[in-house]
Scaffold this motif. Structure first.
Motif, short mmCIF file in Angstrom:
data_model
loop_
_atom_site.label_atom_id
_atom_site.label_comp_id
_atom_site.label_asym_id
_atom_site.label_seq_id
_atom_site.Cartn_x
_atom_site.Cartn_y
_atom_site.Cartn_z
N ARG A 39 -76.25 24.57 29.65
CA ARG A 39 -74.93 24.72 29.01
C ARG A 39 -73.84 24.90 30.06
O ARG A 39 -72.78 24.30 29.96
N HIS A 40 -74.11 25.72 31.07
CA HIS A 40 -73.12 25.95 32.13
C HIS A 40 -72.87 24.67 32.91
O HIS A 40 -71.73 24.34 33.24
N ARG A 41 -73.93 23.95 33.20
CA ARG A 41 -73.81 22.70 33.94
C ARG A 41 -72.99 21.69 33.13
O ARG A 41 -72.10 21.03 33.67
N ARG A 42 -73.27 21.59 31.85
CA ARG A 42 -72.53 20.66 31.00
C ARG A 42 -71.07 21.06 30.90
O ARG A 42 -70.18 20.20 30.92
N ALA A 80 -64.83 19.09 35.15
CA ALA A 80 -64.65 18.05 36.17
C ALA A 80 -64.11 16.77 35.54
O ALA A 80 -63.21 16.12 36.11
N ALA A 81 -64.61 16.40 34.37
CA ALA A 81 -64.13 15.19 33.69
C ALA A 81 -62.64 15.30 33.37
O ALA A 81 -61.88 14.35 33.58
N ALA A 82 -62.23 16.45 32.87
CA ALA A 82 -60.82 16.65 32.53
C ALA A 82 -59.95 16.58 33.79
O ALA A 82 -58.88 15.95 33.78
N GLY A 83 -60.40 17.21 34.85
CA GLY A 83 -59.64 17.18 36.11
C GLY A 83 -59.55 15.79 36.69
O GLY A 83 -58.47 15.35 37.14
N LEU A 84 -60.67 15.07 36.69
CA LEU A 84 -60.67 13.71 37.23
C LEU A 84 -59.81 12.77 36.38
O LEU A 84 -59.09 11.93 36.92
N MET A 132 -67.94 13.00 32.08
CA MET A 132 -67.89 13.19 30.63
C MET A 132 -69.25 12.89 30.00
O MET A 132 -69.72 13.63 29.14
N ASP A 133 -69.87 11.80 30.45
CA ASP A 133 -71.21 11.49 29.94
C ASP A 133 -72.16 12.65 30.20
O ASP A 133 -72.92 13.06 29.31
N ARG A 134 -72.13 13.20 31.40
CA ARG A 134 -73.04 14.30 31.74
C ARG A 134 -72.70 15.55 30.92
O ARG A 134 -73.60 16.30 30.53
N SER A 135 -71.42 15.78 30.64
CA SER A 135 -71.05 16.94 29.84
C SER A 135 -71.55 16.81 28.41
O SER A 135 -71.79 17.81 27.74
N LEU A 136 -71.73 15.58 27.95
CA LEU A 136 -72.23 15.34 26.59
C LEU A 136 -73.76 15.24 26.55
O LEU A 136 -74.33 15.04 25.48
N GLY A 137 -74.38 15.38 27.71
CA GLY A 137 -75.83 15.36 27.77
C GLY A 137 -76.44 14.02 28.09
O GLY A 137 -77.65 13.85 28.03
N TYR A 138 -75.61 13.04 28.42
CA TYR A 138 -76.12 11.72 28.80
C TYR A 138 -76.22 11.64 30.31
O TYR A 138 -75.23 11.77 31.00
#
Length: 132
Positions: free
Chosen positions: A14-17, A23-27, A115-121
């Protein structure tokens, strides 16, 4: 490698996601700022935001379980979903090797992956399944 190392505990996942989401929002924000400052047409922003998923088109196939990618598309999918590509493109843009508009492209490509990684992909296994 132990099973525990392959599958971190749920709180760590959960923390990693969440970190990937930040990171996705910043990028993505940096990509829009780079696009606005470069004065380019913005095609790089659109192309690199959607481009990594072009491998999904090659990965559709009959008789595949839901969410599974055809093995022929896995190498392309995994190559487009590693951070090395956007880092290299961003470095080339920052050093002036490629036009400044590609800075936005590299940043939004990185945002797509995060973003993909934050969604679990994540990356895919050889047989096209999601890695856990």
């Amino acid at each position: 490698m132990s099973a525990r190392a392959l599958h971190p505990p749920a709180p760590l996942r959960r923390h990693r996601r969440a970190a990937y989401g930040v990171a996705a929002a910043g990028l993505a924000s940096a990509a829009v700022a780079a696009w606005l400052m470069s004065g380019t047409g913005g095609w790089q922003l659109a192309a690199f935001a959607m481009g990594p998923d072009v491998a999904l088109l090659a990965g559709f196939g009959r008789d595949l379980e839901p969410g599974r990618l055809h093995p022929r598309a896995v190498p392309l999918y995994n190559a487009l979903h590693r951070f090395a590509g956007p880092v290299a493109l961003t470095a080339l843009a920052v050093t002036g090797v490629v036009p400044a508009g590609f800075l936005a492209g590299g940043l939004v490509w990185g945002a797509h992956i995060a973003m993909d990684r934050s969604l679990g992909y994540g990356l895919r296994t050889r047989d096209g399944r999601q890695r856990v």
